[in-house]
Motif scaffolding. Structure first.
Motif, PDB file in Angstrom:
ATOM      1  N   THR A   1       0.849  -1.184   0.000  1.00 14.72           N
ATOM      2  CA  THR A   1       0.000   0.000   0.000  1.00 14.72           C
ATOM      3  C   THR A   1       0.887   1.237   0.000  1.00 14.72           C
ATOM      4  OG1 THR A   1      -0.196  -0.441   2.351  1.00 14.72           O
ATOM      5  CG2 THR A   1      -2.127  -0.853   1.009  1.00 14.72           C
ATOM      6  N   GLY A   2       0.316   2.319  -0.409  1.00 13.25           N
ATOM      7  CA  GLY A   2       1.098   3.556  -0.413  1.00 13.25           C
ATOM      8  C   GLY A   2       0.525   4.503  -1.431  1.00 13.25           C
TER       9      GLY A   2
ATOM     10  N   LYS B   1       5.273   1.898  -6.104  1.00 16.38           N
ATOM     11  CA  LYS B   1       4.691   0.567  -5.965  1.00 16.38           C
ATOM     12  C   LYS B   1       4.798  -0.243  -7.247  1.00 16.38           C
ATOM     13  CE  LYS B   1       0.543   2.032  -4.886  1.00 16.38           C
ATOM     14  NZ  LYS B   1       0.789   3.470  -5.086  1.00 16.38           N
ATOM     15  N   SER B   2       4.360   0.366  -8.340  1.00 18.20           N
ATOM     16  CA  SER B   2       4.379  -0.459  -9.561  1.00 18.20           C
ATOM     17  C   SER B   2       5.799  -0.721 -10.024  1.00 18.20           C
ATOM     18  CB  SER B   2       3.506   0.092 -10.665  1.00 18.20           C
ATOM     19  OG  SER B   2       3.591   1.458 -10.742  1.00 18.20           O
ATOM     20  N   THR B   3       6.675   0.220  -9.796  1.00 16.55           N
ATOM     21  CA  THR B   3       8.075  -0.031 -10.144  1.00 16.55           C
ATOM     22  C   THR B   3       8.578  -1.267  -9.399  1.00 16.55           C
ATOM     23  OG1 THR B   3       8.395   2.334 -10.409  1.00 16.55           O
ATOM     24  CG2 THR B   3      10.381   1.000 -10.152  1.00 16.55           C
ATOM     25  N   TYR B   4       8.235  -1.329  -8.118  1.00 17.20           N
ATOM     26  CA  TYR B   4       8.721  -2.435  -7.295  1.00 17.20           C
ATOM     27  C   TYR B   4       8.163  -3.775  -7.765  1.00 17.20           C
ATOM     28  CZ  TYR B   4       9.573  -5.313  -3.194  1.00 17.20           C
ATOM     29  OH  TYR B   4       9.978  -6.324  -2.363  1.00 17.20           O
ATOM     30  N   ILE B   5       6.859  -3.825  -8.016  1.00 16.57           N
ATOM     31  CA  ILE B   5       6.308  -5.130  -8.400  1.00 16.57           C
ATOM     32  C   ILE B   5       6.769  -5.539  -9.804  1.00 16.57           C
ATOM     33  CG2 ILE B   5       4.354  -4.950  -6.807  1.00 16.57           C
ATOM     34  CD1 ILE B   5       2.540  -4.361  -9.090  1.00 16.57           C
ATOM     35  N   ARG B   6       6.938  -4.561 -10.666  1.00 15.64           N
ATOM     36  CA  ARG B   6       7.459  -4.895 -12.002  1.00 15.64           C
ATOM     37  C   ARG B   6       8.894  -5.392 -11.917  1.00 15.64           C
ATOM     38  NH1 ARG B   6       5.547  -1.031 -16.719  1.00 15.64           N
ATOM     39  NH2 ARG B   6       3.725  -0.163 -15.742  1.00 15.64           N
ATOM     40  N   GLN B   7       9.637  -4.798 -11.010  1.00 18.64           N
ATOM     41  CA  GLN B   7      11.045  -5.182 -10.915  1.00 18.64           C
ATOM     42  C   GLN B   7      11.171  -6.656 -10.520  1.00 18.64           C
ATOM     43  OE1 GLN B   7      12.857  -2.483  -8.131  1.00 18.64           O
ATOM     44  NE2 GLN B   7      13.536  -4.071  -6.744  1.00 18.64           N
ATOM     45  N   VAL B   8      10.238  -7.105  -9.680  1.00 18.29           N
ATOM     46  CA  VAL B   8      10.252  -8.513  -9.287  1.00 18.29           C
ATOM     47  C   VAL B   8       9.981  -9.393 -10.512  1.00 18.29           C
ATOM     48  CG1 VAL B   8       9.013 -10.251  -7.937  1.00 18.29           C
ATOM     49  CG2 VAL B   8       9.631  -8.051  -6.895  1.00 18.29           C
ATOM     50  N   ALA B   9       8.958  -9.010 -11.292  1.00 17.06           N
ATOM     51  CA  ALA B   9       8.620  -9.805 -12.477  1.00 17.06           C
ATOM     52  C   ALA B   9       9.768  -9.796 -13.478  1.00 17.06           C
ATOM     53  CB  ALA B   9       7.357  -9.241 -13.122  1.00 17.06           C
TER      54      ALA B   9
ATOM     55  N   VAL C   1       5.414   1.771   0.942  1.00 19.79           N
ATOM     56  CA  VAL C   1       6.567   2.476   0.399  1.00 19.79           C
ATOM     57  C   VAL C   1       6.779   3.719   1.259  1.00 19.79           C
ATOM     58  CG1 VAL C   1       7.696   3.178  -1.718  1.00 19.79           C
ATOM     59  CG2 VAL C   1       5.647   1.792  -1.833  1.00 19.79           C
ATOM     60  N   ALA C   2       7.979   3.810   1.827  1.00 18.37           N
ATOM     61  CA  ALA C   2       8.245   4.876   2.787  1.00 18.37           C
ATOM     62  C   ALA C   2       8.191   6.243   2.112  1.00 18.37           C
ATOM     63  CB  ALA C   2       9.602   4.650   3.419  1.00 18.37           C
ATOM     64  N   VAL C   3       7.554   7.184   2.836  1.00 20.65           N
ATOM     65  CA  VAL C   3       7.466   8.558   2.352  1.00 20.65           C
ATOM     66  C   VAL C   3       7.995   9.450   3.465  1.00 20.65           C
ATOM     67  CG1 VAL C   3       5.894  10.372   1.612  1.00 20.65           C
ATOM     68  CG2 VAL C   3       5.430   8.019   0.990  1.00 20.65           C
ATOM     69  N   GLY C   4       8.810  10.404   3.120  1.00 21.06           N
ATOM     70  CA  GLY C   4       9.356  11.289   4.150  1.00 21.06           C
ATOM     71  C   GLY C   4       8.985  12.730   3.855  1.00 21.06           C
TER      72      GLY C   4
ATOM     73  N   GLY D   1       1.458  -1.911   6.732  1.00 22.48           N
ATOM     74  CA  GLY D   1       0.583  -1.130   5.855  1.00 22.48           C
ATOM     75  C   GLY D   1       1.003   0.329   5.845  1.00 22.48           C
ATOM     76  N   ALA D   2       0.528   1.059   4.840  1.00 28.82           N
ATOM     77  CA  ALA D   2       0.914   2.468   4.712  1.00 28.82           C
ATOM     78  C   ALA D   2       0.149   3.329   5.707  1.00 28.82           C
ATOM     79  CB  ALA D   2       0.618   2.946   3.304  1.00 28.82           C
TER      80      ALA D   2
END
Ligand code: ADP
Length: 872
Positions: A621-622, A628-636, A755-758, A774-775
C-alpha cells in the motif's frame, strides 16, 4: 479466354493478375512499374502516387499508376508495411531481342511474412510467417523465418493460440479459406496489426501437407524430427512450405530442419503481461526504446540481437537449461579478456544467417557473398578463443561453430575484394579466375589503350588539339570537335557526322565503328560470363546454406552470452541461483530499465522475500508515485531475466522458476479498444484466477480500480483471498485500498508492505523504500497540510477519516455485504455525500467521549475552549 478488345500487352497483364488476384501486380514497362485498374487505385492510396489513364478522353479508360523501377525497394517496403502483398512482374527477355511482345513473368512475390531483402527487414528482429489450422479439438501452429530458415511447429488448445501468437508476433499468418468464419480467425483478423492471408484449404489437408513436407525435407516421414506425422501442426507446416514455394520461385534449401516446440519448456506469458512489462516495446508509445529488451541488449551482431529478442520472448522453465546458460555467462563475465576478444571479433561480423538464406533463395548480391566470406574469415579466431572452456554450453558452441572453409575459399578465390551490388554490370570476378573472362577483359582493356592511341593519331592527323574520342550509351563511340574548330573546315572528309551537341559536333569513322562492335561485344560477353560465374558461385554457397546457418546460429549464441556477461559487468548484476521451489529471495534488487536510465546510484534498491514459510503474497500500500508499480514490475522482470539465463540487477538472488507469469499493470490503452476498462480488467483477472498454478508469479497493480470503491475493494479482497487460499502462488499486489491491509491478520502467507514517504523542508519526499506493514492512512491529509490547506479543514478531514475507519474499517471477514453504507450507496460519488450525512456532529461526538470523572479542572477548561471553537 483471350479478349479481342484488349491489346496483347493488356492480355498478358490480365493473365499475370489472374494468378494471384489479391496481390498488387507491379508490371514492368520500360523504366517503370505500372499498376492498372483497381490495383492502381489501391496503390495510389497506399503509396501516395497519382492515378492517370493512358487514354484520357476515352470513356471507361483503365486507371493506371506507376513509379520508376529504381524506386522498387522503397515502394515494396511501403506495401509490406501496410500488410499487403506485391507480385513483381519483370521483363524476362531483352526487349531489343524480343520478337513482338516482350516476355514477362512474376519473378517474386513479396509479402510481410516472406521478406529476405536486407532493405525490407529490421536486422534486429525476427520476421515470422505463421500458419494456423484447426483440427478436431486442437490447433496446429507452424512458423518459419524465411530469412534464416528456422522452422518450428506445435499443437495447442484453441485458448492457447492468442498467447502463442503474441509470443511470436508473426508478420503474416496463413489460414485456410474454409476457416474464414471460425471465431479464432475472426479474432485474429480484427486485430489491426495482424496480417492474415487466406490460402486454399487443399494446402492444409493432411495428405497434401505430408507430401509437401516430405519433398521439402527429402524424407519419408517427419518423425525423425520428433514430430508426429499426423498431428495438426503437420497441416500448418505443409501449408507454409506450399506458400513459400509459390511465392519464392526459388530453392528453399536452407530450410532443412523442423524443430518441434513444447509450450511447457517456456515460461508462459500472455499478451497483456508482455505489454504490461514492456518486454520488447513500451506500453504507451510502442517503441523498442525504453523496453527491457532495449536496455539489456549489448549484442554485437544483428543475429545476436534477434536471438536475444527470442530469449526475452520465451524465457526457459528448466532450471538445468537456465543454469547451463548462466554458467556460460559467468565464465564470460569473469574472463573480461575473453569477452572483449569475442565481442571485438563479432563486431566485425555480418549477418551470416540472413546472408546464407539469401544465397539459398537466389537473392544474394555479390556484396552479400563478399560479406559472407569476410564473416567466415572471423570464425577461426572465435572458435580458437572458445577452445578449452569450462562451461558446457561454450564447449558445445565451440563444436557447433563450423568454419566452412571450402565455402570461404570458393568465394575468396572467385570474387573481387570489394564487390559491387549489381550482378549484371561486371567487375565481380577476380582476374586469373577464369581464362575466357580474362581474354575478353583484355580485349576490352586493349580497346581502351586503342582509343587513347586513336585519339592522339587523329589529333596529329587533323591538327585539332581539342579533338576527343568519347563514349555514351546511346550513340556509342564518337569523335568530338568543338563548333569553332569544325567551322574552320579542318574536319577530314572521312568523318561522318553523328550528332550535334551544345558546343560541339560529333563524328564517327568506319574504323571507330568497327572497333566499337568488337569492344562492346567483348564487354557484353564478359559481363554475361561474370553473371554466369557468379550464379554458379551462389549455387555453390546455397548448397552449404544449412551449415552456414548453423554457424550463424552458434555465433548468435556466443554473442548473446557475451552480451549478457557485458550487461552484468556494466550494470553490476549478480548471478541468480535458480531453483525449483517456489521462492523469490532477492537482496537489494533493482528495476533493470529504471536502473539503466537513471543516473548511477539514484535508483533505490529493495529487498524481496517471498517464501512459503515467510509469506509469498505481498500487499503493498502507499500513495501514488511512491514506487509501488516499479517495485512489483522489478520482481517480475528479475524473474524473466533469471529465466533467460541472465544475471539480475541485485546483490544476491535466489529465484524459483516460474511456470506462468501474469502481470496486470496499468490500463492505459484499453479504452481505445472499445471495451470498458473494468471489463478488460476483469477478463484478465479471470484469466489469472483460472490459469495460475502454485508455481506461477502474479503481479497486480490497482486491481478493481475501474469500478466504484466498494465494488473495487470487495473484488480486490476476494481475489486476494482466492489467490492465497486456492492458488497459493507467489504474488505481489499494489493497491491503495487500505482496507486490504486487514487481510494479514487472517491470511498466514500474506504480508503487508508500504513504500516509505518522508518530509523534507515542507515537501513530501518519496523514499522509494519498501518497508514492512501497511501504509500510513493519513498521508493525503499530510500532503494537504504541506499544500497550505487551512487547519480546520485538516482537522475535520482527520475526524472523517477516523470515523470511516471505525465505520467500515474491515474487521477480519469484512467487507460486510449488508453494511449500512453498502445499502445506501451505489457509486463512489454517492458514497461521499451519504457518508457526510451519516456523520455525527463532531461537537456531540467530543462531548459524548468526555469522561467527566477523570477530567482534571485545567483540562476541563481546555475542553470547553475547544468545544466553543468547534461550535464556531
Ligand atoms: P506508484 O506505482 O506507487 O504510483 P511508480 O512505481 O509509478 O509509483 O513510481 C513513480 C516514479 O518514482 C517512477 O517513475 C520512478 O521515477 C520513481 N521511482 C520508483 N521507484 C523508484 C526507486 N526504487 N528508486 C528511484 N526512483 C524510483
Amino acid at each position: 479466354m483471350a479478349d479481342p478488345a484488349l491489346t496483347p500487352m493488356m492480355q498478358q497483364y490480365r493473365e499475370m493478375k489472374a494468378r494471384d488476384p489479391d496481390a498488387l501486380l507491379l508490371f514492368r514497362m520500360g523504366d517503370f512499374y505500372e499498376m492498372f485498374g483497381e490495383d492502381a487505385v489501391r496503390a495510389s492510396a497506399l503509396l501516395g502516387i497519382a492515378v492517370t489513364t493512358r487514354d484520357k478522353d476515352k470513356e471507361g479508360a483503365v486507371p493506371m499508376a506507376g513509379f520508376p523501377h529504381q524506386a522498387l525497394e522503397t515502394y515494396l517496403a511501403k506495401i509490406v508495411q501496410a500488410g499487403q502483398r506485391a507480385a513483381v512482374c519483370d521483363q524476362v527477355e531483352d526487349a531489343r531481342q524480343a520478337k513482338g511482345l516482350v516476355k514477362r513473368d512474376v519473378v517474386r512475390v513479396v509479402s510481410p511474412g516472406t521478406l529476405t531483402d536486407e532493405a525490407l527487414l529490421d536486422p534486429r528482429s525476427a520476421n515470422y510467417l505463421a500458419a494456423v489450422v484447426e483440427s478436431g479439438s486442437k490447433m496446429g501452429l507452424a512458423w518459419v523465418e524465411l530469412s534464416t530458415g528456422r522452422f518450428s511447429l506445435t499443437s495447442l488448445l484453441r485458448t492457447e493460440l492468442a498467447d502463442e501468437l503474441a509470443r511470436l508476433n508473426p508478420a503474416e499468418t496463413l489460414a485456410s479459406e474454409l476457416a474464414l468464419d471460425a471465431p479464432w480467425l475472426r479474432a485474429l483478423r480484427s486485430q489491426q496489426q495482424h496480417v492474415v492471408t487466406t490460402r486454399p484449404s487443399w494446402d492444409f489437408q493432411v495428405e497434401q501437407a505430408r507430401k509437401t513436407l516430405f519433398e521439402q525435407f527429402g524424407v519419408a516421414t517427419v518423425e525423425g524430427f520428433g514430430v508426429d506425422d499426423r498431428s495438426p501442426e503437420i497441416q500448418a507446416a505443409g501449408a507454409l512450405v506450399a506458400y513459400l514455394r509459390e511465392t519464392q520461385k526459388s530453392s528453399l534449401g536452407h530450410i532443412a530442419r523442423l524443430t518441434p516446440y513444447r509450450r511447457a519448456d517456456v515460461l508462459a506469458l500472455d499478451e497483456t503481461t508482455r505489454r504490461s512489462l514492456e518486454l520488447t516495446r513500451t506500453l504507451r508509445e510502442g517503441k523498442r526504446e525504453g523496453s527491457l529488451l532495449q536496455v539489456i541488449d549489448h549484442t554485437a551482431t544483428p543475429m545476436g540481437a534477434r536471438l536475444l529478442g527470442e530469449y526475452v520472448a520465451s524465457p526457459l522453465t528448466s532450471p538445468e537449461l537456465i543454469e547451463a546458460r548462466l554458467a556460460a555467462v559467468e565464465e564470460l563475465y569473469q574472463d573480461s579478456g575473453l569477452r572483449a576478444d569475442l565481442r571485438h571479433a563479432l563486431g566485425e561480423a555480418y549477418d551470416l544467417e540472413r546472408l546464407a538464406a539469401r544465397a539459398a533463395t537466389g537473392r544474394a548480391t555479390p556484396r552479400d557473398l563478399g560479406a559472407l566470406a569476410r564473416t567466415l574469415a572471423l570464425l577461426p579466431k572465435v572458435k580458437a578463443r572458445l577452445a578449452a572452456r569450462r562451461s558446457r554450453r561454450l564447449a558445445e558452441l565451440e563444436e557447433a561453430l563450423e568454419l566452412c572453409p571450402e565455402v570461404r575459399a570458393a568465394i575468396e578465390s572467385a570474387l573481387v575484394d570489394d564487390p559491387p551490388l549489381s550482378i549484371k554490370e561486371g567487375g565481380l570476378i577476380r582476374p586469373g579466375c577464369h581464362e575466357e573472362l580474362d581474354r575478353l577483359r583484355s580485349a576490352s582493356k586493349d580497346g581502351k589503350a586503342w582509343i587513347a592511341r586513336y585519339q592522339s593519331e587523329q589529333i596529329r592527323r587533323t591538327g585539332i588539339g581539342g579533338l576527343k574520342v568519347g563514349f555514351n550509351n546511346v550513340f556509342g563511340y564518337y569523335i568530338e570537335i568543338s563548333h569553332a574548330q569544325a567551322q574552320r573546315g579542318e574536319v577530314p572528309a572521312d568523318y561522318i557526322r553523328k550528332q550535334t551537341v551544345k558546343n560541339a559536333e560529333r563524328y564517327y569513322t568506319p574504323e571507330l565503328k568497327e572497333f566499337e562492335n568488337e569492344v562492346r561485344n567483348a564487354d557484353e560477353r564478359a559481363n554475361a560470363l561474370e553473371y554466369e560465374l557468379f550464379t554458379t558461385l551462389r549455387d555453390r554457397v546455397s548448397a552449404d546454406a544449412p551449415r552456414l546457418i548453423q554457424a550463424g546460429s552458434a555465433m548468435a549464441q556466443v554473442d548473446v552470452l557475451s552480451a549478457l556477461a557485458e550487461l552484468a559487468a556494466k550494470q553490476g548484476y549478480c548471478r541468480p541461483e535458480v531453483v525449483a521451489e517456489p521462492v523469490f529471495e532477492v537482496e537489494a534488487g533493482r528495476h533493470p530499465v529504471l536502473d539503466a536510465i537513471l543516473p548511477r546510484g539514484e535508483f533505490v534498491p529493495n529487498d524481496t522475500v517471498l517464501t512459503p514459510d515467510r509469506g509469498d503474497l505481498l500487499l503493498i500500500t502507499g500513495p501514488n508515485m511512491a514506487g509501488k508499480s516499479t517495485y512489483i514490475r522489478q520482481v517480475a522482470l528479475m524473474a524473466i531475466l533469471a529465466q533467460i539465463g541472465s544475471f539480475v540487477p541485485a546483490k544476491r538472488a535466489r529465484i524459483g522458476v516460474v511456470d506462468r507469469l501474469f502481470a496486470r499493470v496499468g490500463a492505459t490503452d484499453e479504452l481505445s479498444r472499445g471495451q470498458s476498462t473494468f471489463m478488460v480488467e476483469m477478463t484478465e483477472t479471470a484469466n489469472i484466477l483460472n490459469n495460475a498454478t502454485r508455481q506461477s508469479l502474479v503481479i497486480l497493480d490497482e486491481i478493481g480500480r475501474g469500478t466504484s470503491t466498494f465494488d473495487g475493494v470487495s473484488l480486490a479482497w476476494a481475489i486476494t483471498e482466492h489467490l492465497h487460499d486456492s492458488v497459493g502462488c507467489r504474488a505481489l499486489f499494489a493497491t491503495h485500498y487500505h482496507e486490504l491491509v486487514e487481510l494479514e491478520k487472517t491470511k498466514p502467507r500474506l504480508r503487508n508492505a508500504n513504500v516509505a514517504v518522508g518530509e523534507s523542508q515542507g515537501e513530501i519526499v518519496f523514499l522509494h523504500r519498501i518497508a514492512p506493514g501497511g501504509a500510513d492512512q493519513s498521508y493525503g491529509i499530510h500532503v494537504a497540510r504541506l499544500a497550505g490547506v487551512p487547519s480546520p479543514v485538516l482537522d475535520r478531514a482527520r475526524e472523517i477519516l477516523a470515523f470511516l475507519e471505525k465505520q467500515h474499517g474491515p474487521d477480519p471477514g469484512l467487507p460486510e455485504p449488508e453494511g449500512p453504507i453498502r445499502r445506501k450507496v451505489k457509486s463512489g460519488r454517492a458514497l461521499q455525500t451519504s457518508l457526510f450525512a451519516a456523520l455525527p456532529d463532531p461537537l456531540l461526538t467530543e462531548l459524548r467521549n468526555v469522561d467527566l470523572d477523570a477530567l482534571p479542572p485545567d483540562q476541563a477548561l481546555d475542553l470547553l475552549r475547544r468545544l466553543r471553537e468547534l461550535a464556531g
